[in-house]
Design a protein around this motif. Structure first.
Motif, PDB file in Angstrom:
ATOM      1  N   GLN A  54       0.817  -1.197   0.000  1.00  0.00           N
ATOM      2  CA  GLN A  54       0.000   0.000   0.000  1.00  0.00           C
ATOM      3  C   GLN A  54       0.861   1.262   0.000  1.00  0.00           C
ATOM      4  N   ALA A  55       2.029   1.189   0.603  1.00  0.00           N
ATOM      5  CA  ALA A  55       2.876   2.367   0.718  1.00  0.00           C
ATOM      6  C   ALA A  55       3.539   2.734  -0.599  1.00  0.00           C
ATOM      7  N   THR A  56       3.566   1.816  -1.564  1.00  0.00           N
ATOM      8  CA  THR A  56       4.277   2.095  -2.803  1.00  0.00           C
ATOM      9  C   THR A  56       3.348   2.405  -3.970  1.00  0.00           C
ATOM     10  N   SER A  57       2.057   2.381  -3.769  1.00  0.00           N
ATOM     11  CA  SER A  57       1.137   2.707  -4.852  1.00  0.00           C
ATOM     12  C   SER A  57       0.380   3.984  -4.513  1.00  0.00           C
ATOM     13  N   GLY A  58      -0.102   4.668  -5.553  1.00  0.00           N
ATOM     14  CA  GLY A  58      -0.873   5.887  -5.338  1.00  0.00           C
ATOM     15  C   GLY A  58      -0.648   6.892  -6.455  1.00  0.00           C
ATOM     16  N   TRP A  59      -1.322   8.014  -6.338  1.00  0.00           N
ATOM     17  CA  TRP A  59      -1.225   9.075  -7.337  1.00  0.00           C
ATOM     18  C   TRP A  59       0.047   9.888  -7.145  1.00  0.00           C
ATOM     19  N   THR A  60       0.654  10.276  -8.253  1.00  0.00           N
ATOM     20  CA  THR A  60       1.780  11.210  -8.216  1.00  0.00           C
ATOM     21  C   THR A  60       1.215  12.626  -8.126  1.00  0.00           C
ATOM     22  N   ASP A  61       2.096  13.591  -7.947  1.00  0.00           N
ATOM     23  CA  ASP A  61       1.710  14.989  -8.098  1.00  0.00           C
ATOM     24  C   ASP A  61       1.490  15.273  -9.587  1.00  0.00           C
TER      25      ASP A  61
ATOM     26  N   TRP B 203      10.162   8.551 -14.209  1.00  0.00           N
ATOM     27  CA  TRP B 203       9.944   7.680 -15.373  1.00  0.00           C
ATOM     28  C   TRP B 203       8.889   6.637 -15.044  1.00  0.00           C
ATOM     29  N   PHE B 204       7.983   6.430 -16.021  1.00  0.00           N
ATOM     30  CA  PHE B 204       6.856   5.508 -15.849  1.00  0.00           C
ATOM     31  C   PHE B 204       6.705   4.673 -17.110  1.00  0.00           C
ATOM     32  N   TYR B 205       6.016   3.540 -17.002  1.00  0.00           N
ATOM     33  CA  TYR B 205       5.800   2.685 -18.172  1.00  0.00           C
ATOM     34  C   TYR B 205       4.451   1.992 -18.089  1.00  0.00           C
ATOM     35  N   GLN B 206       4.005   1.523 -19.250  1.00  0.00           N
ATOM     36  CA  GLN B 206       2.808   0.686 -19.335  1.00  0.00           C
ATOM     37  C   GLN B 206       2.927  -0.205 -20.562  1.00  0.00           C
ATOM     38  N   SER B 207       2.447  -1.419 -20.443  1.00  0.00           N
ATOM     39  CA  SER B 207       2.444  -2.379 -21.538  1.00  0.00           C
ATOM     40  C   SER B 207       1.302  -2.062 -22.494  1.00  0.00           C
ATOM     41  N   TYR B 208       1.553  -2.216 -23.793  1.00  0.00           N
ATOM     42  CA  TYR B 208       0.490  -2.011 -24.785  1.00  0.00           C
ATOM     43  C   TYR B 208      -0.597  -3.070 -24.671  1.00  0.00           C
ATOM     44  N   ASP B 209      -0.268  -4.220 -24.096  1.00  0.00           N
ATOM     45  CA  ASP B 209      -1.175  -5.361 -24.083  1.00  0.00           C
ATOM     46  C   ASP B 209      -2.280  -5.275 -23.030  1.00  0.00           C
TER      47      ASP B 209
ATOM     48  N   VAL C 230      -0.226  10.443 -12.722  1.00  0.00           N
ATOM     49  CA  VAL C 230      -0.420   9.024 -12.998  1.00  0.00           C
ATOM     50  C   VAL C 230      -0.559   8.268 -11.684  1.00  0.00           C
ATOM     51  N   TYR C 231      -1.245   7.138 -11.756  1.00  0.00           N
ATOM     52  CA  TYR C 231      -1.368   6.260 -10.599  1.00  0.00           C
ATOM     53  C   TYR C 231      -0.328   5.167 -10.733  1.00  0.00           C
ATOM     54  N   VAL C 232       0.599   5.101  -9.785  1.00  0.00           N
ATOM     55  CA  VAL C 232       1.645   4.079  -9.819  1.00  0.00           C
ATOM     56  C   VAL C 232       1.162   2.853  -9.051  1.00  0.00           C
TER      57      VAL C 232
ATOM     58  N   ILE D 239      12.950  -3.388 -14.803  1.00  0.00           N
ATOM     59  CA  ILE D 239      14.389  -3.563 -14.635  1.00  0.00           C
ATOM     60  C   ILE D 239      15.151  -2.235 -14.640  1.00  0.00           C
ATOM     61  N   LYS D 240      14.595  -1.209 -15.280  1.00  0.00           N
ATOM     62  CA  LYS D 240      15.221   0.123 -15.284  1.00  0.00           C
ATOM     63  C   LYS D 240      14.804   0.954 -14.074  1.00  0.00           C
ATOM     64  N   GLU D 241      13.978   0.354 -13.200  1.00  0.00           N
ATOM     65  CA  GLU D 241      13.434   1.031 -12.024  1.00  0.00           C
ATOM     66  C   GLU D 241      12.420   2.111 -12.380  1.00  0.00           C
ATOM     67  N   TYR D 242      11.711   1.939 -13.515  1.00  0.00           N
ATOM     68  CA  TYR D 242      10.584   2.795 -13.868  1.00  0.00           C
ATOM     69  C   TYR D 242       9.352   2.261 -13.141  1.00  0.00           C
ATOM     70  N   SER D 243       8.410   3.148 -12.803  1.00  0.00           N
ATOM     71  CA  SER D 243       7.178   2.761 -12.127  1.00  0.00           C
ATOM     72  C   SER D 243       6.103   2.380 -13.136  1.00  0.00           C
ATOM     73  N   GLU D 244       5.420   1.264 -12.889  1.00  0.00           N
ATOM     74  CA  GLU D 244       4.276   0.893 -13.717  1.00  0.00           C
ATOM     75  C   GLU D 244       3.093   1.786 -13.362  1.00  0.00           C
TER      76      GLU D 244
END
Length: 107
Positions: free
Chosen positions: A17-24, A57-63, A86-88, A94-99
């Motif tokens: 719970q501590a690692t998910s949520g909305w960014t600024d 940095w953030f990412y999302q899969s096209y699938d 964005v909501y992480v 592997i690059k330490e980007y947030s989904e």
């Protein structure tokens, strides 16, 4: 034994719970469509609750369901220079980007 397992499960749920949520809100610096079944986005945000090292940095899969709509929303924000957030999910690549799983645009 039973109490130890319950305590461990509670600690794991709190850490998730501590690692998910909305960014600024922030402006998109770069939007990268890739051939690797995902897109990356660099957003100038000050606050990100994710434990991933790359805080902008953030990412999302096209699938995934809704990924296309999120990409189009980000593309619109780039072209109109609107603030986004964005909501992480708490997952790091592997690059330490947030989904991400949601996108918000400020009018």
């Amino acid at each position: 034994m039973r109490y130890s397992l319950l305590t461990l499960l509670l600690l794991i749920s709190f850490s998730c719970q501590a690692t998910s949520g909305w960014t600024d809100f922030g402006y998109i610096i770069e939007l990268q469509p890739t051939i690797h079944h995902r897109y990356n986005v660099n957003i100038d945000v000050k606050g990100n609750s994710s434990s991933c090292r790359q805080k902008q940095w953030f990412y999302q899969s096209y699938d995934l369901s809704g990924a296309r709509e999120m990409y189009l929303a980000l593309l619109e924000a780039v072209s109109t220079k609107k603030l986004v957030r964005v909501y992480v999910t708490g997952r790091c690549d592997i690059k330490e980007y947030s989904e991400i799983s949601e996108v918000g645009i400020r009018p």
